[in-house]
Write an enzyme that holds these catalytic residues in place. Structure first.
Site, short mmCIF file in Angstrom:
data_model
loop_
_atom_site.label_atom_id
_atom_site.label_comp_id
_atom_site.label_asym_id
_atom_site.label_seq_id
_atom_site.Cartn_x
_atom_site.Cartn_y
_atom_site.Cartn_z
N SER A 118 0.82 -1.21 0.00
CA SER A 118 0.00 0.00 0.00
C SER A 118 0.86 1.26 0.00
O SER A 118 0.35 2.36 -0.15
CB SER A 118 -0.89 0.02 1.23
N CYS A 119 2.14 1.10 0.22
CA CYS A 119 3.05 2.25 0.21
C CYS A 119 3.18 2.77 -1.23
O CYS A 119 2.76 2.13 -2.18
CB CYS A 119 4.43 1.84 0.71
N ILE A 120 3.78 3.98 -1.35
CA ILE A 120 3.99 4.57 -2.67
C ILE A 120 5.47 4.89 -2.85
O ILE A 120 6.12 5.40 -1.93
CB ILE A 120 3.19 5.89 -2.83
N ILE A 160 6.89 6.24 0.85
CA ILE A 160 6.02 6.68 1.94
C ILE A 160 5.06 5.56 2.37
O ILE A 160 4.72 4.69 1.57
CB ILE A 160 5.18 7.93 1.57
N GLY A 162 0.52 1.79 -3.85
CA GLY A 162 -0.85 2.09 -3.44
C GLY A 162 -1.82 0.95 -3.63
O GLY A 162 -3.01 1.17 -3.91
#
Lengths: 161, 205
Positions: free
Chosen positions: A28-30, A47, A93
């Site tokens: 889910s991080c970018i 992030i 994401g």
């Protein structure tokens, strides 16, 4: 062999050609990259969360879109990038697990992607490549010699954005 | 307790290790009965690690794993993640489905369902033991499954913790079948506020 610089979770690295910056196993991080094609200066930020003001632990600024992106921008400017030439690419994401009643925290991937876009728009940096969403992990890298941003997945192949 | 878990005492760590021990012991017994094999279990590792280092506990963020995730509700909300390297997951499916070792090369709907059920049984056994030990009643949600990079799967848990701190407290146990064909990692990751509840239930504050 050009230098391969690892970017951890909630971490950012900046550099110049011929280095490649890489971050493994984003869910889910970018992974947000900034790149100046003329000076070949760039950065990669990994992030975890959209907004530092919503968090009790915000000392690590690279963890959040709203603090991590401006910090990385400052770092690439210090290395000689020009803000007017900078372009951004973003990937990640995902929503790794499908739940019938997905709570907000399960949809954090979407919120991360949106926050990254909003922050970049606020800074006036165009996003010229994007690969977000889905339900699979990504390993992302940017080659600072040409600005190519690679996204590797397990089942969905590899692509350049 | 502060929002960061970096300040636990040796006594507190011991208590958590014991919780991991009884919980995982019960889970290992359950798994052993299902697949009719002896399961070896290591002494649970209780570690407080920077969020970004958690994937290294299972071999690195880009290792291909199957993860079964359950959210745990009750007085001490937590997350449970049962991670198996891909080959181990395939072998476990072979056993559960009565196939020859090596037959499973990808997961179909039934295989996924079988692995989720294993996650369910292991979590139930773990939480039951935890209840006997602490008197804290905890209920798991139905499981969800994903096969992907370890970093991507772990990020689901790590992002939740990331809102509260920069470290994760993980109670982790490694399982091995006697023929070394299956290796699994069982993680119990209490929410930051849950730690206090668990520790005071066992009388270590």
């Amino acid at each position: 062999m050009p230098e391969l610089v690892k970017v951890g979770m909630a971490d950012a690295k900046v550099g110049t050609a011929p280095a490649t910056l890489i971050s493994y196993g984003l869910g889910s991080c970018i992974g947000i990259s900034l790149y100046d094609p003329q000076t070949k200066v760039g950065g990669l930020l990994h992030i975890m969360l959209p907004d530092s003001t919503q968090s009790r632990a915000n000392e690590n600024r690279a963890k959040f879109a709203d603090t991590g992106i401006p910090d990385m921008l400052n770092e690439v400017l210090k290395l000689g990038a020009s803000k007017s030439r900078l372009v951004a690419k973003i990937a990640g994401g995902a929503q790794m697990f499908a739940f019938a009643n997905a709570t907000d925290i399960m949809r954090v991937g979407q919120r991360n992607a949106q926050a990254a876009k909003d922050v970049l728009a606020g800074l006036g940096i165009p996003i010229i490549g994007e690969d977000t969403g889905g339900s699979y992990g990504r390993t992302v890298s940017i080659d600072l010699s040409n600005g190519v941003y690679k996204v590797k997945t397990i089942d969905k192949g590899e692509k350049e954005i | 307790m502060s929002d960061d878990v970096a300040s636990l005492s040796a006594n507190q760590m011991d208590a958590l290790r014991e919780i991991g021990n009884v919980g995982a012991g019960n889970s290992a017994t359950a798994l052993s009965q299902i697949i009719n094999r002896r399961i070896d279990m290591n002494v649970p590792r209780v570690s407080i690690v920077p969020l970004g280092d958690v994937p290294d506990l299972v071999g690195g963020p880009d290792v291909m794993v199957v993860g079964v995730f359950l959210r745990v509700y009750g007085k001490a909300p937590s997350n449970i993640l049962f991670l198996l390297p891909r080959d181990s997951a395939f072998y476990l499916v072979d056993m559960l489905m009565g196939k020859k070792r090596g037959d499973t090369q990808k997961l179909d709907f039934m295989d996924e369902s079988a692995l989720m059920e294993i996650g369910n049984i292991l979590s139930g056994a773990y939480l039951n033991a935890l209840f006997n030990f602490t008197n804290i009643s905890l209920l798991p949600t139905i499981p969800a499954l994903a096969m992907d990079m370890a970093g991507a799967i772990l990020s689901v848990v790590l992002i939740q913790l990331g809102q509260m701190g920069d470290h994760a407290l993980v109670i982790e146990t490694e399982f091995n079948t006697d023929d070394e064909g299956i290796k699994g990692h069982f993680f119990l990751v209490p929410d930051p506020g849950s730690l206090e509840t668990i520790l005071s239930a066992v009388g270590v504050e």
